[in-house]
Structure formats: C-alpha cells, structure tokens
Design an enzyme around this catalytic site. Structure first.
Site, PDB file in Angstrom:
ATOM      1  N   GLU A  29       0.847  -1.198   0.000  1.00 29.75           N
ATOM      2  CA  GLU A  29       0.000   0.000   0.000  1.00 29.75           C
ATOM      3  C   GLU A  29       0.881   1.245   0.000  1.00 29.75           C
ATOM      4  OE1 GLU A  29      -2.182  -0.766   3.592  1.00 29.75           O
ATOM      5  OE2 GLU A  29      -2.917  -2.667   2.788  1.00 29.75           O
ATOM      6  N   LEU A  58      -5.871  -1.678  -0.773  1.00 30.34           N
ATOM      7  CA  LEU A  58      -5.687  -1.758   0.688  1.00 30.34           C
ATOM      8  C   LEU A  58      -6.157  -3.138   1.136  1.00 30.34           C
ATOM      9  CD1 LEU A  58      -6.819   1.190   2.942  1.00 30.34           C
ATOM     10  CD2 LEU A  58      -6.176  -1.055   3.772  1.00 30.34           C
ATOM     11  N   SER A  59      -5.227  -4.077   1.283  1.00 28.75           N
ATOM     12  CA  SER A  59      -5.628  -5.479   1.282  1.00 28.75           C
ATOM     13  C   SER A  59      -4.459  -6.356   1.729  1.00 28.75           C
ATOM     14  CB  SER A  59      -6.031  -5.796  -0.170  1.00 28.75           C
ATOM     15  OG  SER A  59      -6.549  -7.055  -0.347  1.00 28.75           O
ATOM     16  N   GLU A  60      -4.290  -6.512   3.037  1.00 29.59           N
ATOM     17  CA  GLU A  60      -3.081  -7.203   3.528  1.00 29.59           C
ATOM     18  C   GLU A  60      -3.024  -8.662   3.067  1.00 29.59           C
ATOM     19  OE1 GLU A  60      -4.946  -5.250   5.456  1.00 29.59           O
ATOM     20  OE2 GLU A  60      -3.569  -3.572   5.791  1.00 29.59           O
ATOM     21  N   GLN A  82       1.952  -2.175   5.912  1.00 32.79           N
ATOM     22  CA  GLN A  82       2.252  -0.796   6.315  1.00 32.79           C
ATOM     23  C   GLN A  82       2.662  -0.650   7.790  1.00 32.79           C
ATOM     24  OE1 GLN A  82      -0.763   2.365   5.352  1.00 32.79           O
ATOM     25  NE2 GLN A  82       0.741   2.655   3.736  1.00 32.79           N
ATOM     26  N   PHE A  83       2.037  -1.430   8.652  1.00 30.83           N
ATOM     27  CA  PHE A  83       2.410  -1.463  10.076  1.00 30.83           C
ATOM     28  C   PHE A  83       2.197  -2.888  10.565  1.00 30.83           C
ATOM     29  CE2 PHE A  83       1.481   2.994   9.497  1.00 30.83           C
ATOM     30  CZ  PHE A  83       2.400   3.648  10.307  1.00 30.83           C
ATOM     31  N   PRO A  89      -4.733  -9.683   9.018  1.00 30.81           N
ATOM     32  CA  PRO A  89      -5.479 -10.227   7.870  1.00 30.81           C
ATOM     33  C   PRO A  89      -4.598 -11.104   6.972  1.00 30.81           C
ATOM     34  CG  PRO A  89      -5.954  -7.895   8.134  1.00 30.81           C
ATOM     35  CD  PRO A  89      -4.810  -8.214   9.057  1.00 30.81           C
ATOM     36  N   HIS A 129      -0.427   0.923  15.956  1.00 31.74           N
ATOM     37  CA  HIS A 129       0.734   1.288  15.135  1.00 31.74           C
ATOM     38  C   HIS A 129       2.064   1.046  15.860  1.00 31.74           C
ATOM     39  CE1 HIS A 129      -2.411   3.253  12.837  1.00 31.74           C
ATOM     40  NE2 HIS A 129      -1.554   3.568  11.888  1.00 31.74           N
TER      41      HIS A 129
END
Lengths: 325, 351
Positions: A29, A58-60, A82-83, A89, A129
């Site tokens: 992402e 946006l899709s882990e 991202q984090f 997921p 985060h």
C-alpha cells in the site's frame, strides 16, 4: 562509505537488489508514487516503473496471498505491510501457506518472498501502530524472522532476506528509522541470517536484545561502566532461527543474563531463549535468568508508552538483581 | 436527478441437456476422439472416487472428499486447459487432477497420510490442493498476474466451492484480479452444500456468478453437469484471458451427491428427495446418452472402458500401497532449503 539512516540503508538495499535481479518486485500500500508511508521505497517507482514497484489495493491478505502466486511464477516479491499491527489479515496466508509450501510439496515448490513490516513502538503513534508481535511468527516453522538494529545491518540483512531461498518476515523497528545514522558501505554486502552479533564485549553480564532495545542495552552498558561492570551486549538480529550458540557462549563467559524485548513477556521470544538456556546452560548460570520486557497489557497510547517500553533504568535494575544474586 | 448509471446481466449456459441432446448453435468444436476422451476421464474419475471411498471405509485411507456429481464441471473445464496453464485446486478436485495427468497412486498416497503423494511432478503446471477454504484464490491471481507481467501465454485457474464465496480472501482475490486484469479463471463449483449449510446460507445473491460484476469483470452461470457447457465457458474464458481480456468467473451449477467428506453424514441435514432429483441430472449418464445416440459408443465400448478404468485404479492402489513408509526425518528435511541448527538438534532428539 556514506552516512545513512536506516530508511536510507533499506532503500539502498532494495535498489541494489532490484538492479541485480529483475525478478525482485515490490508491492504494497502506497509503496509506489508515495514511496511508502515511511519513505523506504522512495524513488524506486520512478527508477523501476509501475510493473516492479506496485501500488496495491488496501488489502493485507491480498498483498501476501498474491505474492505467493508471484513467487510461484518465479518472482521475488518484497511485500510491505504498512504497520505490523495490521498484519493479522495476512496471518492466514503466512501461516497456512507461505510457511508450509516447501514442506507440503516435499520440496517441489518453495515460496521465497520477503514481507517487510515496520514494527515496535516509541514514536507516539496511533492505536495499532506500535506492536512488536514477533513472537507470533516463531510458532510458524518454515518462516524466518529478522530484525535489524542498525543501518548497516538493515542493508545487509534485507539484501540477504531477498536472496534467501525461504520466506523471511523482515521487521523494521520504526523508532530507529531516522533516529540513528551510521557509516554504511556503499557496495553490496550480505549480513548472514541466523547469526547474532556481539555489539559490545564484556565478561560480567550478558544483555540480549534486538531492534530498538539493543540501543537501550547499550545505554545501560555505558552506565554500568561507572560501576566497573563489563557488559556483553548481543543483538540477536534473527529471531527465527534463533542463534542460541552465540547466547550460550556468552553466558558461559559471564554466567549472568538479562533478556530485553519490547513485546509482551508471556510466551515472548525471551521466554524461548530463557527456556533453552535452562535446558542446556544450567551449569554456566551464576544467577537466575531475568527478562525486561513489555508488560502483559495492550500496548498503551502515547501518554503511557514510556511506562510500557523497557528503558535503561529497568535494565539497570535487572542487572543489579543478577549481579547481587 | 436520478437515473440508471449501470445495468448488468448474468447469462446461463447449457448445451447438453438431461436427455443427451445438444444445442447445435452453441456446441463447441470437439472431435469424436475428444468426446471419448472426456467421457473416459469422467468415468475414470468416478471409478477412482468409488474406490477411494471404499478404501477409506476399510481404514486404508484417511478422511477424504467425494467428487460424485461434479465430474462434468471438473473434466469439462480441465479439458479446455493447455499444459502451460496453472491449476490451483481445492480438496475436491480429483477429476481435475486425473484430467491433468496427475497420478492416481500419488493421490492415494496423500489420502493415506503420506506427504510424498502431494508432490507434483516437475514440469507439471498444477499446484497442490488447498485445505483452508478460499485462501488459494489469491495464489492463482498472483500467479496469473506474474504471467501477465512476464508476457507469457499462460492462464491460472482456481477451483473452489460455494462456501468459499463467503470468505474474506474471496473478495481480496476477485478485487486484485479485476484491478490488475490478471489472466485468471475463477472456477466456482456451486455444489450447493458447504458441509451442512445450503447455498442460501452463504449468500442472498440470486447467482454467485454475479459477484464478478462488482469487481468489474464477467461472470457466467453454467450447467455444471453439462460437460460441453463447462468446456465452452472455460475455453471462452481462456481465449479471452490469452488476448489480454483479464479474469472471468464461472459458476458451475452442480450438486454434491455424497457427504461433504467421509467424516460427514448428510442425512442429518438434507432431504433425500433433493438428492434423487439431482441423480437424474447425472453428468456421466448425460454424455453417455449423447455419444450413444451419435453412434460412436456401444455397450461393448462401455464394458471395455469400465474394465480398463477398474484395472488402472487397482494398479494405482497397488502401487501406492507398495511404497514403504516415509522417513520420519522428512518432517525436518523440507522445512527450509537448508535445515537450521535447531532442526538438526531436534532431528537427533527424534532418533
């Protein structure tokens, strides 16, 4: 040599690996035009194009699951989550597939991908985060787990992770992204996965840690000098497989050990190191093994963060305990 | 202002009806030899399926899923593939594997609990079956996307059931496929039961094919017990994908004639009358009627084929059961390219 932050060192490793091997592709992402929320992939989109530096939905699970297919198609995907707090997921893909493919195919297929994730706290971030949940991945044989503590190691370990024939979870301590600078070799080099590093040699007590906590241990070691206590500081660098040999050799010398990590204590990585030493290094130990870790609580918001994260004061207290025993 | 900004339709395809008659306008080009091959794959798959169910009841194999009723959906689609295309199956795809040339003895070995049976031969473009439902759709999407980046003429096809459409990864996979226009076929065998839950408990949507529309690509509902419709829908999707047309969703409307697996008892939750209705739509009977009417198939051919299939399956069983037990060290050997020192220590502990 060039003076670099960890972000710059990671960026340099990605660039040189992408130049070396056209099968290396980045996906995640905001990794493309935006260069990643921490700018680790900055400039790579312009340099290598949208087919090799890919902005995904946006899709882990989508990122990791499709990386499996890309790896089977001969690519070397370097996926970014991202984090670390958002890796859940993708957990099913990592545990149920990535880790198992070599074994369940009896070597016919493998899944050599890298999943990068900014991990850990100390930057007063939002909820979800700041997690440091590396221990979760140690129950998944088939994966390797790596976490650098310096810009030099970040560059060498990421290059090694990309060239590794097995899947690697690459954890980047976000507190260290820009807080330290270091001279980093400009040429390509590999830092071996599975080897801990003795950061500081000493004979009285061993401090074992990884990521941000290595620097907390170094701060404690500095303070201990005044008490004429010689500290050995070990940076594990790889959490799976753990380099027990280096830890055991250190304990043989010092007889005392404090394990320091950000993640929660119960069943954390420190528990595994302590259990291993209890099984095999009992006679080398002059004092009980002590852990300084995050508490067994939900990672707190910014105002209580400093009460959660181990600091040098807590480490010094633990060292006092093992020295007094 | 209020106006219609988009409208959609979902087509249903049937070519071979229950009486064994075809709609000539839609019939794909298939030689008599092709027809006999398809029929042979379907019969062989059923003979194999019946045999493994028997072996399971005798305690010679572990829990497994029956494919009875789904032979046309599997053989029809797999028959349309080329060798460079990549198959990502779920755990109920024995007829796909048989059509793709995967050895029956290997499958039996795997059902007996030996990982070596899962090993796909080198050069064979098939992936292992996936047990976690719906998770493997993404692997097919990633693989297909990779083929597109490499400009290779290969398509990925992923097989999954109606239950899988309720999973989160189903959404992520269809979404990625649409966004990246991956050359992938979503082959959804809607056999109408996910263990004890009927299709109506998985989705309130009128068809499952229409789910593709939300992701920006075509979905078609096909009579899954009609081997020609399955072949044609797959062939069309393959041709489209090879020309850069992106993904297709095929809902094969079929029926799970047996229990979910050998560990299940469908009598607890479903009406036998429903099963009886579907028995009349049997995919193998249908093709047999067609080739018999076409005078390319006789009673003699049928007897010969049944004997041949039975012989092949018996040989596969014998071959699988002849293999000596796996080396316990194999558990460690394939964890990593090189076993870690931790694994080496554990291997010694095992001795």
């Amino acid at each position: 040599m060039a003076t670099m932050t960890m972000v710059q060192a990671l960026n340099a490793a990605l660039r040189s690996e992408m130049e070396r091997d056209k099968n290396v592709i980045l996906l995640g992402e905001d990794v493309g035009k935006d260069g990643g929320v921490f700018r680790v992939t900055e400039g790579l989109y312009d340099e290598f194009g949208s087919e090799r530096v890919i902005d995904t939905p946006l899709s882990e699970s989508g990122i990791v699951g499709s990386s499996i297919g890309l790896a089977l198609a001969g690519f070397k995907p370097v996926a970014e989550i991202q984090f670390m707090g958002f890796d859940y997921p993708a957990f099913d893909q990592l545990i149920s597939h990535v880790a198992r493919i070599r074994s369940r195919s009896r070597g016919r297929y493998s899944c050599p991908l890298v999943v990068r994730m900014p991990s850990g706290g100390g930057v007063k971030a939002l909820e979800h985060h700041s997690e440091s949940t590396e221990a979760l991945y140690l129950q998944a044989p088939g994966l390797k787990v790596v976490m650098p503590a310096t810009p030099s190691d970040a560059k060498g370990l990421l290059a090694a992770a990309i060239r590794d024939p097995d899947p690697v979870i690459f954890l980047e301590p976000k507190k260290l992204y820009r807080s330290i600078k270091e001279d980093v070799k400009e040429e390509n080099y590999l830092t071996p996965i599975g080897k801990a590093r003795i950061v500081l040699s000493g004979k009285d007590v061993s401090l074992v840690s990884w990521g941000t906590m290595v620097h907390v241990c170094l701060e404690a070691a500095e303070a201990l000098k005044a008490q004429r206590i010689e500290t050995e500081v070990i940076d594990m660098r790889t959490l799976s497989p753990l380099d027990f040999g280096t830890v055991a050799a250190s304990v043989k010398k010092t007889g005392r050990i404090v394990i320091v990590h950000e993640g929660q204590r119960s069943c954390g990585v420190g528990a595994e190191i302590a259990a291993w030493l209890a099984e095999r290094s009992m006679t080398d130990l002059a004092a009980p093994i002590v852990r300084v870790t995050g508490w067994d609580v939900i990672y707190p918001l910014a105002k209580l963060e400093n009460y959660y994260l181990p600091d040098s004061k807590r480490v010094l207290k633990a060292v006092e305990k093992v020295m007094r025993f | 202002m209020k106006k219609t900004v988009a409208t959609f339709k979902v087509e249903y395809l049937q070519i071979l009806n229950e009486k064994g008659e075809v709609d000539k306008r839609l019939m794909p080009t298939l030689s008599n030899d092709d027809l006999k091959k398809m029929y042979r794959f379907m019969v062989l798959s059923r003979v194999f399926n019946d045999k493994i169910l028997k072996l399971q009841r005798q305690g010679r194999l572990g829990t497994l899923a029956s494919i009875r009723g789904q032979e046309a959906a599997q053989v029809g689609s797999a028959f349309a593939l080329q060798s460079q295309d990549m198959v990502f199956p779920s755990f109920r795809e024995h007829a796909v594997f048989i059509t793709r040339g995967i050895s029956m003895s290997g499958m039996i070995l795997a059902f007996a609990g030996d990982e070596r049976g899962q090993k796909i031969p080198e050069g064979s473009n098939n992936f292992m079956y996936s047990v976690p439902v719906g998770t493997h759709l993404l692997h097919a999407v990633g693989y297909a996307w990779g083929m597109k980046i490499r400009k290779k003429n290969a398509v990925a096809i992923v097989y999954f059931g109606d239950g899988a459409t309720s999973e989160g990864d189903f959404h992520e996979a269809l979404n990625f496929a649409g966004v990246f226009q991956a050359p992938v076929i979503f082959l959804n065998q809607n056999n109408q039961w996910a263990i004890s839950l009927p299709r109506s408990r998985q989705s309130h949507a009128e068809t499952l094919a229409q789910k593709a529309i939300a992701y920006g690509f075509e979905g078609i509902k096909v009579d899954g017990n009609d081997v020609f419709a399955m072949y044609k829908a797959t062939k069309d999707a393959l041709d489209k994908a090879r020309k850069g047309g992106g993904p297709t969703y095929i809902e094969a409307y079929t029926y799970r004639m047996d229990d979910h697996t050998t560990a299940d008892s469908a009598i607890r939750y479903r009406d036998q009358k429903e099963v009886d209705v579907w028995a009349k739509k049997d995919p193998i009977d249908r093709l047999q009627r067609f080739i018999t009417k076409k005078r390319i198939w006789s009673k003699k051919d049928e007897d010969k084929l049944l004997a041949e299939c039975s012989d092949l399956v018996e040989k596969a069983v014998a071959e699988a059961e002849k293999i000596s037990p796996p080396n316990p060290k194999d558990m460690f050997t394939y964890m990593y390219a090189e076993p870690t020192s931790i694994l080496q220590d554990e291997m010694k502990d095992l001795e």
